[in-house]
Design a protein around this motif. Structure first.
Motif, PDB file in Angstrom:
ATOM      1  N   GLY A   1       0.784  -1.226   0.000  1.00  0.00           N
ATOM      2  CA  GLY A   1       0.000   0.000   0.000  1.00  0.00           C
ATOM      3  C   GLY A   1       0.813   1.271   0.000  1.00  0.00           C
ATOM      4  O   GLY A   1       0.246   2.370  -0.005  1.00  0.00           O
ATOM      5  N   GLN A   2       2.150   1.147  -0.016  1.00  0.00           N
ATOM      6  CA  GLN A   2       3.014   2.324   0.020  1.00  0.00           C
ATOM      7  C   GLN A   2       3.628   2.556  -1.365  1.00  0.00           C
ATOM      8  O   GLN A   2       4.148   1.621  -1.975  1.00  0.00           O
ATOM      9  N   PRO A   3       3.578   3.813  -1.882  1.00  0.00           N
ATOM     10  CA  PRO A   3       4.256   4.106  -3.144  1.00  0.00           C
ATOM     11  C   PRO A   3       5.764   4.053  -2.940  1.00  0.00           C
ATOM     12  O   PRO A   3       6.284   4.624  -1.974  1.00  0.00           O
ATOM     13  N   VAL A   4       6.457   3.366  -3.797  1.00  0.00           N
ATOM     14  CA  VAL A   4       7.898   3.164  -3.640  1.00  0.00           C
ATOM     15  C   VAL A   4       8.610   3.468  -4.952  1.00  0.00           C
ATOM     16  O   VAL A   4       8.156   3.067  -6.026  1.00  0.00           O
ATOM     17  N   ARG A   5       9.723   4.186  -4.848  1.00  0.00           N
ATOM     18  CA  ARG A   5      10.585   4.405  -6.018  1.00  0.00           C
ATOM     19  C   ARG A   5      11.858   3.614  -5.771  1.00  0.00           C
ATOM     20  O   ARG A   5      12.554   3.804  -4.784  1.00  0.00           O
ATOM     21  N   MET A   6      12.153   2.697  -6.697  1.00  0.00           N
ATOM     22  CA  MET A   6      13.267   1.790  -6.502  1.00  0.00           C
ATOM     23  C   MET A   6      13.950   1.472  -7.824  1.00  0.00           C
ATOM     24  O   MET A   6      13.467   1.836  -8.900  1.00  0.00           O
TER      25      MET A   6
END
Length: 510
Positions: free
Chosen positions: A103-108
């Motif tokens: 549920g968390q937006p992540v940039r990876m």
């Protein structure tokens, strides 16, 4: 230019502080006025603006470090890891892949295309956007310091499970469920431990409020010293998404073990009265055990108080009515950890003292058994003799003061093992005290045995003393480990404070 919020600009300078009250004088916690701390307050906004202008934070978006690396558009993993963190942030924001985990937006981003995550390097942007997390380089200690939202992201990342969780035996690992499921399982274990304590006959149900509000009740309601520690541990799990199962389960076991220890000392069967007391578990009538129970109760109260203060400080940042800055927090947490380690070490020391006292009691019986065996060497000796080589209790008492108590502690009928909790140390290690029918039911005539029978009894007593002696060595080793842990906590806290001081000195010297 940044506005000075401490010095005036008229007829004063760095060596002429303002004596009249200024905007900042009414606030005793400057760390709460850093960027973002008081977004709705004019003073907070001003301080944040000043700090941003004097010491800009590179976030890869609004503040970008100049002079990009030459391979910025197409770096290798090796090159990326050598970059300044400001360039790493900027690169992740520009080239990282946007996804959603738990549920968390992540940039990876992942360097490498191997199907095995162990052969790739995985990096991601922290949820506050201020740092880069290199999954491959994470340690258990670093994970523990991450905010809950970052731990949640890691727990849902397959690469983290394969690279770190499996390696360090953390949960959730590969093939396991979600963080919520793991947490629920651990909290069930904690609740089972609480229920185990509450199931004791000596437990007073429904007395939690009295325990919390009346410190003088702790001696009576000592069970709550342990159930409250378990409750605190359960609440800590709510702020975790990655779990060191072994460490958590050991913490639970340690609390239960300390409760069981105190419970044994508090509830040891009381010795009878008279020349030959029943249920005797010590030649002093149980006085040393009662004294040890008070020591263990005091120790556990100190542990509970230190853990409670540490919890309250971590939740509020407030100590004794005042907000605490970062160095103060480190010092206090270090101090509380030291208190706990010292209390646990004192407990081990008391256990060793009790061990030695029990050995002394066994040693006195061994002396008496040696006297018994010597009786077979006397001219005209019978083939059977009583304890001490005599025939009656009266004669045994004439040999040495205290002989009757020795007999009572090792006579099968008087010990009454089925209705006796036995000495706490014997009960802890499930050591069955060797006994023999030493005195008749008339309370005076001693039971006679052959030399071979007395030798067999002496051998059993000798083997028991060896087992008790080995336990002393184990406790000494545990005491040494506690000392090492305390020293390690002190070193870690001191190193952080020294580094912070060095940073401040370097800023002053700019």
């Amino acid at each position: 230019m940044a506005i000075d919020t401490f010095w005036t600009t008229q007829n004063s300078g760095a060596y002429d502080p303002v004596l009249d009250e200024t905007l900042g004088d009414t606030f005793d916690a400057p760390h709460t006025y850093l960027a973002g701390a008081l977004s709705d307050d004019a003073l907070g906004a001003q301080l944040a603006s000043d700090a941003a202008e004097l010491y800009p934070v590179y976030d890869g978006a609004t503040h970008v470090m100049a002079g990009r690396p030459s391979d910025f558009d197409n770096p290798t993993a090796e090159s990326f890891l050598k970059w300044h963190s400001a360039h790493q942030l900027a690169w992740l924001r520009e080239y990282g892949t946007e996804t959603t985990i738990d549920g968390q937006p992540v940039r990876m981003a992942t360097f490498g295309t191997d199907a095995n995550p162990l052969n790739n390097v995985t990096v991601l942007l922290s949820q506050d956007g201020q740092s880069v997390i290199v999954v491959n380089r994470l340690s258990v200690e670093q994970i523990a310091t991450l905010p809950l939202v970052d731990q949640m992201v890691l727990a849902g990342l397959d690469a983290f499970r394969a690279l770190i969780a499996d390696l360090y035996n953390l949960s959730p690992a590969t093939g396991e469920g979600t963080s919520d499921e793991v947490r629920m399982e651990l909290q069930t274990v904690i609740q089972n431990a609480i229920d185990q304590i509450a199931a004791q006959d000596s437990y007073t149900d429904g007395a939690r409020d009295r325990f919390l509000n009346d410190p003088s009740s702790r001696g009576e309601l000592y069970h709550y010293l342990f159930t409250e520690q378990l409750e605190m541990l359960s609440l800590r799990l709510d702020r975790m998404a990655v779990f060191d199962i072994d460490t958590i389960e050991k913490s639970i076991a340690d609390i239960v073990d300390r409760f069981t220890r105190l419970e044994r000392y508090m509830t040891m069967t009381e010795a009878g009265t008279g020349t030959l007391p029943t249920h005797s578990n010590g030649l002093d009538g149980g006085a040393s055990v009662a004294s040890a129970a008070e020591v263990f109760l005091t120790i556990e109260t100190r542990i509970y108080d230190a853990l409670t203060q540490s919890r309250d400080l971590s939740l509020s940042g407030n100590y004794n009515g005042r907000d605490t800055d970062a160095p103060g927090l480190i010092f206090l947490f270090q101090t509380f950890a030291t208190y706990v380690s010292e209390a646990e070490a004192e407990g081990k020391t008391e256990e060793m003292d009790q061990n030695n006292r029990l050995l002394e009691d066994y040693a006195k019986l061994q002396e008496l058994l040696n006297e018994t065996l010597r009786a077979f060497s006397e001219p005209g000796a019978s083939d059977k003799v009583g304890l001490g080589g005599v025939t009656t209790l009266a004669a045994l008492k004439e040999l040495a003061a205290g002989n009757a108590l020795i007999l009572a502690m090792f006579d099968t009928r008087l010990v009454d093992a089925d209705n006796n909790t036995m000495h706490p140390l014997e009960a802890e290690k499930v050591l069955k005290r060797p006994t023999l029918d030493l005195v008749g039911t008339d309370g005076n005539s001693l039971t006679h045995y052959t030399k071979e029978e007395w030798n067999a009894f002496a051998t059993n007593i000798g083997e028991m003393t060896t087992l008790i002696g080995q336990d002393t060595e184990i406790r000494m080793s545990e005491l040494t480990q506690l000392g090492e842990i305390k020293n390690r906590h002190y070193e870690l806290g001191s190193n952080v404070l020294n580094k912070m001081n060095s940073l401040i000195q370097s800023i002053i010297n700019i």
